[in-house]
Design a protein around this motif. Structure first.
Motif, mmCIF file in Angstrom:
data_model
loop_
_atom_site.group_PDB
_atom_site.id
_atom_site.type_symbol
_atom_site.label_atom_id
_atom_site.label_comp_id
_atom_site.label_asym_id
_atom_site.label_seq_id
_atom_site.Cartn_x
_atom_site.Cartn_y
_atom_site.Cartn_z
ATOM 1 N N LEU A 1 -6.722 3.106 29.715
ATOM 2 C CA LEU A 1 -5.475 3.517 28.777
ATOM 3 C C LEU A 1 -5.244 2.182 27.918
ATOM 4 N N LEU A 2 -5.287 1.012 28.465
ATOM 5 C CA LEU A 2 -4.982 -0.172 27.835
ATOM 6 C C LEU A 2 -5.952 -0.308 26.531
ATOM 7 N N LEU A 3 -7.267 -0.067 26.885
ATOM 8 C CA LEU A 3 -8.281 -0.283 25.831
ATOM 9 C C LEU A 3 -8.094 0.754 24.851
ATOM 10 N N GLY A 4 -7.656 1.719 25.025
ATOM 11 C CA GLY A 4 -7.116 2.995 24.034
ATOM 12 C C GLY A 4 -6.007 2.609 23.050
ATOM 13 N N MET A 5 -4.972 1.809 24.044
ATOM 14 C CA MET A 5 -3.992 1.190 23.003
ATOM 15 C C MET A 5 -4.412 0.048 22.292
ATOM 16 N N VAL A 6 -5.151 -1.015 22.813
ATOM 17 C CA VAL A 6 -5.860 -1.885 21.976
ATOM 18 C C VAL A 6 -6.523 -1.494 21.052
ATOM 19 N N VAL A 7 -7.496 -0.726 21.032
ATOM 20 C CA VAL A 7 -8.411 -0.069 20.030
ATOM 21 C C VAL A 7 -7.611 0.555 18.788
ATOM 22 N N SER A 8 -6.647 1.354 19.434
ATOM 23 C CA SER A 8 -5.888 2.102 18.323
ATOM 24 C C SER A 8 -4.925 1.314 17.566
ATOM 25 N N ALA A 9 -4.146 0.411 18.397
ATOM 26 C CA ALA A 9 -3.444 -0.377 17.575
ATOM 27 C C ALA A 9 -3.733 -1.223 16.516
ATOM 28 N N LEU A 10 -5.258 -1.815 16.794
ATOM 29 C CA LEU A 10 -5.932 -2.335 15.818
ATOM 30 C C LEU A 10 -6.407 -1.389 14.730
ATOM 31 N N THR A 11 -6.814 -0.401 14.818
ATOM 32 C CA THR A 11 -7.107 0.778 13.835
ATOM 33 C C THR A 11 -6.094 0.990 13.029
ATOM 34 N N TYR A 12 -4.907 1.460 13.688
ATOM 35 C CA TYR A 12 -3.772 1.799 13.013
ATOM 36 C C TYR A 12 -3.178 0.562 12.207
ATOM 37 N N GLY A 13 -3.263 -0.592 12.501
ATOM 38 C CA GLY A 13 -2.897 -1.821 11.594
ATOM 39 C C GLY A 13 -3.930 -2.020 10.502
ATOM 40 N N ALA A 14 -4.825 -1.734 10.678
ATOM 41 C CA ALA A 14 -6.043 -1.784 9.525
ATOM 42 C C ALA A 14 -5.817 -0.884 8.459
ATOM 43 N N LEU A 15 -5.522 0.521 9.009
ATOM 44 C CA LEU A 15 -5.243 1.711 8.102
ATOM 45 C C LEU A 15 -4.202 1.654 7.269
ATOM 46 N N LEU A 16 -3.208 0.866 8.136
ATOM 47 C CA LEU A 16 -1.704 0.957 7.222
ATOM 48 C C LEU A 16 -1.277 -0.507 6.858
ATOM 49 N N GLU A 17 -2.406 -1.370 6.490
ATOM 50 C CA GLU A 17 -2.305 -2.736 5.925
ATOM 51 C C GLU A 17 -1.457 -2.456 4.580
ATOM 52 N N THR A 18 -2.007 -1.637 3.717
ATOM 53 C CA THR A 18 -1.282 -1.026 2.637
ATOM 54 C C THR A 18 -0.502 0.297 2.951
ATOM 55 N N TYR A 19 0.796 0.069 3.265
ATOM 56 C CA TYR A 19 1.460 1.525 3.672
ATOM 57 C C TYR A 19 1.775 2.239 2.539
ATOM 58 N N THR A 20 1.402 3.432 2.623
ATOM 59 C CA THR A 20 1.873 4.537 1.774
ATOM 60 C C THR A 20 2.238 5.937 2.710
ATOM 61 N N PRO A 21 3.091 6.791 2.115
ATOM 62 C CA PRO A 21 3.476 8.043 2.853
ATOM 63 C C PRO A 21 2.298 8.665 3.113
ATOM 64 N N GLY A 22 1.327 9.011 2.219
ATOM 65 C CA GLY A 22 0.149 9.810 2.212
ATOM 66 C C GLY A 22 -0.775 9.188 3.248
ATOM 67 N N ARG A 23 -1.134 7.858 3.585
ATOM 68 C CA ARG A 23 -1.869 7.215 4.363
ATOM 69 C C ARG A 23 -1.195 7.455 5.888
ATOM 70 N N LEU A 24 -0.009 7.513 5.971
ATOM 71 C CA LEU A 24 0.665 7.628 7.215
ATOM 72 C C LEU A 24 0.431 9.062 7.778
ATOM 73 N N ILE A 25 0.714 10.019 6.847
ATOM 74 C CA ILE A 25 0.317 11.726 6.938
ATOM 75 C C ILE A 25 -1.426 11.657 7.790
ATOM 76 N N GLN A 26 -2.027 10.812 6.840
ATOM 77 C CA GLN A 26 -3.566 11.014 7.331
ATOM 78 C C GLN A 26 -3.759 10.407 8.855
ATOM 79 N N VAL A 27 -3.351 9.111 9.028
ATOM 80 C CA VAL A 27 -3.318 8.580 10.100
ATOM 81 C C VAL A 27 -2.711 9.319 11.729
#
Length: 460
Positions: free
Chosen positions: A188-214
């Motif tokens: 569970l914790l590994l899933g939180m760590v990996v997903s948090a890093l992934t979400y952070g990278a994907l939303l580094e440049t925030y747009t509403p469209g990117r939020l929908i895709q994530v």
């Protein structure tokens, strides 16, 4: 000719189990690969928690300008299903199926709830915030849709996690139950760590469209990983199905009375509730605090969730080692709460002293404390539980923990918004509403320590 690759692989196979947490729980009948595949359901739960508590609360408060009280209320909505974790665990213990299945039907239902919530969530949030063309939509539509989305995801997470942990304990011997539950929470914790890093990278440049895709990508990945986790884990068995039909009908009240009558159970549940309040109120405020007090970006604040999860993983590893050597869960829970107090003190001081470095150190310390506290109370809950009540025991721990976590999140948002509304804080004083919440958490941790002291002293 000497084959270095074969030699290296043999060495890795020899030493890996020694350093892999909970690897000794595997047997010839239930190999580690099967347990790791089953643990994928915890990875999807970690993804959901990281997205809701970590990424979305920052995006809604800062980028979408949704009031913190409303955000905290949305994040607390899943607590409506938290008390039902006891009933869900009990139903999976006593479920009657023509195929002899007990756990799989409930995990699959929970997966569908998660998918449905994620499917409507991004559009509901955009309507709620009045972004773009959604500004003409009635606000109650966005509010109702967002509430439904959070409710569905919360219900799915509670159902999948409770029954999935019960299924994991079904596969191993009674003495290995704490180990396999520990393995599931490490994943569970590994899933939180990996997903948090992934979400952070994907939303580094925030747009509403990117939020929908994530969010939509999370929905699809949740279904895929949960289906892979369930594949051939609970076999069809006609004899077991016939035994289910012959067994007398069980009643929840009778089963619950037997659980609560266990020595020290009421005190344990009180400690779980107080400690969860102590560690849980910061969940909704750490990332906005990092953004407003220390100037972190969306990507940087999302990574704070990963840092907290890393600390919790360290705490789980230490707790597993101590408890595996016969350590006392009460003393270990005490130690976890003690670590949380200086951790939150460091977070409070970070806005005026040292800055980001002290802030990160405080988050890591509170993560380690939360890991020690969570593993110790979980082990204490399932120790001595009879095989026919494993699901109910896990559901009881989860119900208290999840309910108090949800209430803590809601209380944190209300306290912060009330202080902001009546105080008119600006400049450095703008951090005071956050620091007030962190001070309340220190008080709850001190109360948890006070309740556990008599048990720890009595056990020497």
């Amino acid at each position: 000719m000497f084959d270095y690759r074969t030699f290296a692989m043999r060495k890795l196979l020899t030493i890996a189990p020694r350093y892999l947490p909970f690897a000794d729980v595997a047997t010839d009948e239930v190999p580690l690969s099967r347990l790791l595949r089953l643990s994928l359901f915890q990875v999807t739960v970690g993804m959901a928690l990281s997205l809701l508590v970590g990424t979305l609360n920052r995006v809604m408060i800062v980028e979408l300008s949704v009031p913190a009280t409303l955000v905290a209320g949305m994040l607390a909505l899943p607590l409506l299903f938290a008390p039902l974790r006891m009933f869900i665990g009990f139903k999976s213990d006593t479920h009657r199926s023509a195929l002899g299945l007990r756990r799989v039907p409930y995990i699959w239902k929970g997966t569908l709830y998660q998918f449905g919530g994620f499917a409507i969530m991004p559009f509901a949030l955009l309507v709620l915030s009045g972004y773009g063309e959604a500004i003409d939509a009635p606000r109650w539509i966005g509010l109702a849709s967002a509430a439904l989305a959070f409710l569905l995801v919360g219900a799915g997470v509670h159902m999948v996690q409770t029954v999935g942990l019960a299924l994991a304990t079904d596969l191993v011997k009674d003495e290995d139950h704490p180990k396999v539950v520990g393995l599931m929470y490490v994943m569970l914790l590994l899933g939180m760590v990996v997903s948090a890093l992934t979400y952070g990278a994907l939303l580094e440049t925030y747009t509403p469209g990117r939020l929908i895709q994530v969010i939509q990508g999370t929905a699809v990945l949740t279904v895929g990983l949960n289906m892979l986790a369930l594949w051939k884990q609970e076999s069809r068995d006609r004899n077991r199905a016939q035994a289910m039909e012959r067994a007398p009908k069980a009643h929840f009240r009778d089963a619950w009375d037997r659980v609560i009558a266990r020595p020290g159970m009421v005190r344990l549940l009180a400690v779980i509730g107080l400690g969860t309040f102590g560690f849980g109120m910061a969940d909704v405020l750490l990332e906005p605090y990092g953004g407003q007090a220390l100037g972190f970006t969306v990507g940087e604040t999302t990574q704070l969730t990963a840092l907290f999860a890393i600390g919790t993983l360290i705490g789980f590893g230490l707790a597993s080692r101590v408890l595996g050597q016969g350590g006392d869960p009460a003393k270990l829970a005490n130690l976890g709460a003690l670590l949380g107090i200086p951790g939150f003190a460091a977070i409070i001081l970070s806005s005026s002293v040292v800055g980001p470095l002290l802030f990160l150190a405080g988050i890591l310390a509170t993560g380690i404390g939360a890991g020690l506290f969570g593993h110790a109370t979980l082990t204490a809950t399932i120790r001595g539980a009879p095989p026919e009540q494993i699901g109910l025991s896990l559901g009881t721990w989860g119900a208290v923990q999840a309910t108090c976590a949800g209430l803590a999140v809601a209380l944190a948002g209300v306290v912060r918004d009330v202080l902001v509304g009546v105080g008119g804080f600006s400049g450095l004083s703008a951090n005071l509403p956050y620091n007030a919440v962190f001070t309340i958490e220190i008080a709850f941790l001190a109360l948890a320590i006070f309740v556990t002291i008599p048990v720890a002293v009595r056990r020497g």
